[in-house]
Design a protein around this motif. Structure first.
Motif, PDB file in Angstrom:
ATOM      1  N   THR A  21      -6.895   0.610  -5.139  1.00 27.48           N
ATOM      2  CA  THR A  21      -6.754   1.044  -6.626  1.00 27.48           C
ATOM      3  C   THR A  21      -5.302   0.985  -7.319  1.00 27.48           C
ATOM      4  OG1 THR A  21      -6.285   3.509  -5.884  1.00 27.48           O
ATOM      5  CG2 THR A  21      -8.723   2.693  -6.092  1.00 27.48           C
ATOM      6  N   ASP A  22      -4.943   0.850  -8.763  1.00 29.82           N
ATOM      7  CA  ASP A  22      -3.972   0.724  -8.961  1.00 29.82           C
ATOM      8  C   ASP A  22      -3.740   1.861  -9.819  1.00 29.82           C
ATOM      9  OD1 ASP A  22      -1.707   0.011 -10.686  1.00 29.82           O
ATOM     10  OD2 ASP A  22      -2.757  -1.527 -11.704  1.00 29.82           O
ATOM     11  N   VAL A  78       0.833  -1.188  -0.176  1.00 26.14           N
ATOM     12  CA  VAL A  78       0.054   0.030  -0.043  1.00 26.14           C
ATOM     13  C   VAL A  78       0.944   1.196   0.045  1.00 26.14           C
ATOM     14  CG1 VAL A  78      -1.804   1.316   1.281  1.00 26.14           C
ATOM     15  CG2 VAL A  78      -1.979  -1.293   1.149  1.00 26.14           C
ATOM     16  N   ARG A  79       0.872   2.088  -0.981  1.00 23.86           N
ATOM     17  CA  ARG A  79       1.726   3.133  -1.341  1.00 23.86           C
ATOM     18  C   ARG A  79       0.855   4.441  -0.441  1.00 23.86           C
ATOM     19  NH1 ARG A  79       1.823   6.549  -6.870  1.00 23.86           N
ATOM     20  NH2 ARG A  79      -0.252   6.736  -6.242  1.00 23.86           N
ATOM     21  N   ASP A 106       3.095  -1.265  -5.975  1.00 20.66           N
ATOM     22  CA  ASP A 106       2.207  -0.217  -5.550  1.00 20.66           C
ATOM     23  C   ASP A 106       0.634  -0.179  -5.772  1.00 20.66           C
ATOM     24  OD1 ASP A 106       4.276   0.644  -4.220  1.00 20.66           O
ATOM     25  OD2 ASP A 106       4.738   2.205  -5.747  1.00 20.66           O
ATOM     26  N   LEU A 107      -0.204  -0.278  -4.724  1.00 18.32           N
ATOM     27  CA  LEU A 107      -1.475   0.240  -4.813  1.00 18.32           C
ATOM     28  C   LEU A 107      -2.075   1.092  -3.676  1.00 18.32           C
ATOM     29  CD1 LEU A 107      -2.996  -3.651  -4.768  1.00 18.32           C
ATOM     30  CD2 LEU A 107      -2.593  -2.041  -6.629  1.00 18.32           C
ATOM     31  N   ASP A 139      -5.854   4.502 -11.547  1.00 16.46           N
ATOM     32  CA  ASP A 139      -6.725   4.519 -10.355  1.00 16.46           C
ATOM     33  C   ASP A 139      -7.817   3.634 -10.401  1.00 16.46           C
ATOM     34  OD1 ASP A 139      -4.949   5.610  -8.571  1.00 16.46           O
ATOM     35  OD2 ASP A 139      -5.773   7.683  -9.412  1.00 16.46           O
ATOM     36  N   ARG A 140      -7.841   2.660 -11.047  1.00 15.89           N
ATOM     37  CA  ARG A 140      -8.754   1.599 -11.316  1.00 15.89           C
ATOM     38  C   ARG A 140      -8.767   0.810 -10.120  1.00 15.89           C
ATOM     39  NH1 ARG A 140      -8.919  -3.914 -12.973  1.00 15.89           N
ATOM     40  NH2 ARG A 140      -6.604  -3.734 -13.311  1.00 15.89           N
ATOM     41  N   VAL A 141     -10.013   0.274  -9.685  1.00 19.55           N
ATOM     42  CA  VAL A 141     -10.506  -0.022  -8.352  1.00 19.55           C
ATOM     43  C   VAL A 141     -10.275  -1.786  -8.663  1.00 19.55           C
ATOM     44  CG1 VAL A 141     -12.006  -0.893  -6.752  1.00 19.55           C
ATOM     45  CG2 VAL A 141     -12.025   1.478  -7.438  1.00 19.55           C
ATOM     46  N   VAL A 142      -9.448  -2.035  -7.978  1.00 18.36           N
ATOM     47  CA  VAL A 142      -8.795  -3.799  -8.170  1.00 18.36           C
ATOM     48  C   VAL A 142      -9.227  -4.731  -7.100  1.00 18.36           C
ATOM     49  CG1 VAL A 142      -6.854  -3.032  -9.805  1.00 18.36           C
ATOM     50  CG2 VAL A 142      -6.671  -3.063  -7.232  1.00 18.36           C
TER      51      VAL A 142
END
Length: 157
Positions: free
Chosen positions: A96-97, A39-40, A74-75, A102-105
Motif C-alpha cells: 500500500t502507498d 517496505v516501511r 516508502d510502501l 494507503d491505496r493498494v498498489v
C-alpha cells in the motif's frame, strides 16, 4: 480462528492494530514503484489451522525484503498468513502507498509447498526458513530479485 500479530521490525514499526488485507485478484506493482520501493511497515494477520508459531516471522521477512527493496519510495506491506494443511503455507501480500491514503498498489499470493521439513526439521519449528523462503519468493515476484539465497535444511541422518 484468525489471530492478529503486531510486530516491530527493524527501525520501522508495525501498526499497533494490524490492518487486514482488502482482498481481490493479484496484480503487480507498476515498474516505477517496483524499482523505487522500500517496505516501511509490515502488518500481519494469521489464520493457521496447525498453529505454526509465527513469532518473529515478520522480522525474518523484513530481512529478506531489505535485500531486494532498498529504494527511496516508502510502501507498507500487509500480509495475511494461512496454513491450510501441514505441508503448505499461503501468504497474501498487499503493498500500500501511505502517501496516497494507503491505496493498494500491488497484491501477491505466495505459496510455499512442502514446509514440513522447514517447520518440523529436528523436531522444532523453524519459522526462519519458512519466512526466508516466503521472502525470497515475494522478492522474485515483486522486485525481480531473489532477495536472499534460500536452501532447504540438510536432511537428518
Amino acid at each position: 480462528m484468525a489471530v492478529a500479530i503486531a510486530c516491530a521490525v527493524g527501525a520501522a514499526s508495525c501498526a499497533a492494530t494490524p490492518r487486514s488485507i482488502s482482498g481481490g485478484p493479484d496484480f503487480a506493482l507498476s515498474p516505477e514503484l517496483s524499482n523505487r520501493a522500500r517496505v516501511r511497515n509490515i502488518s500481519m494477520t494469521t489464520a493457521t489451522l496447525y498453529n505454526m508459531p509465527l513469532n518473529g516471522f515478520g522480522e525474518d521477512l523484513r530481512e529478506a525484503l531489505n535485500r531486494c527493496a532498498a529504494g527511496d519510495r516508502d510502501l507498507d506491506l500487509r500480509a495475511h498468513v494461512e496454513q491450510p494443511d501441514r505441508s503448505h503455507l499461503v501468504t497474501t501480500f498487499e503493498l500500500t502507498d501511505p502517501g496516497d491514503s494507503d491505496r493498494v498498489v500491488g497484491r501477491y499470493r505466495i505459496e510455499v509447498d512442502e514446509i514440513a521439513p522447514l517447520v518440523l526439521y529436528a523436531g522444532a519449528p523453524n519459522r526462519s526458513d519458512v519466512a526466508a523462503r516466503t521472502g525470497q519468493l515475494l522478492c522474485a515476484q515483486v522486485f525481480g530479485s531473489p532477495g536472499e539465497t534460500w536452501s532447504p535444511p540438510p536432511s537428518p541422518r
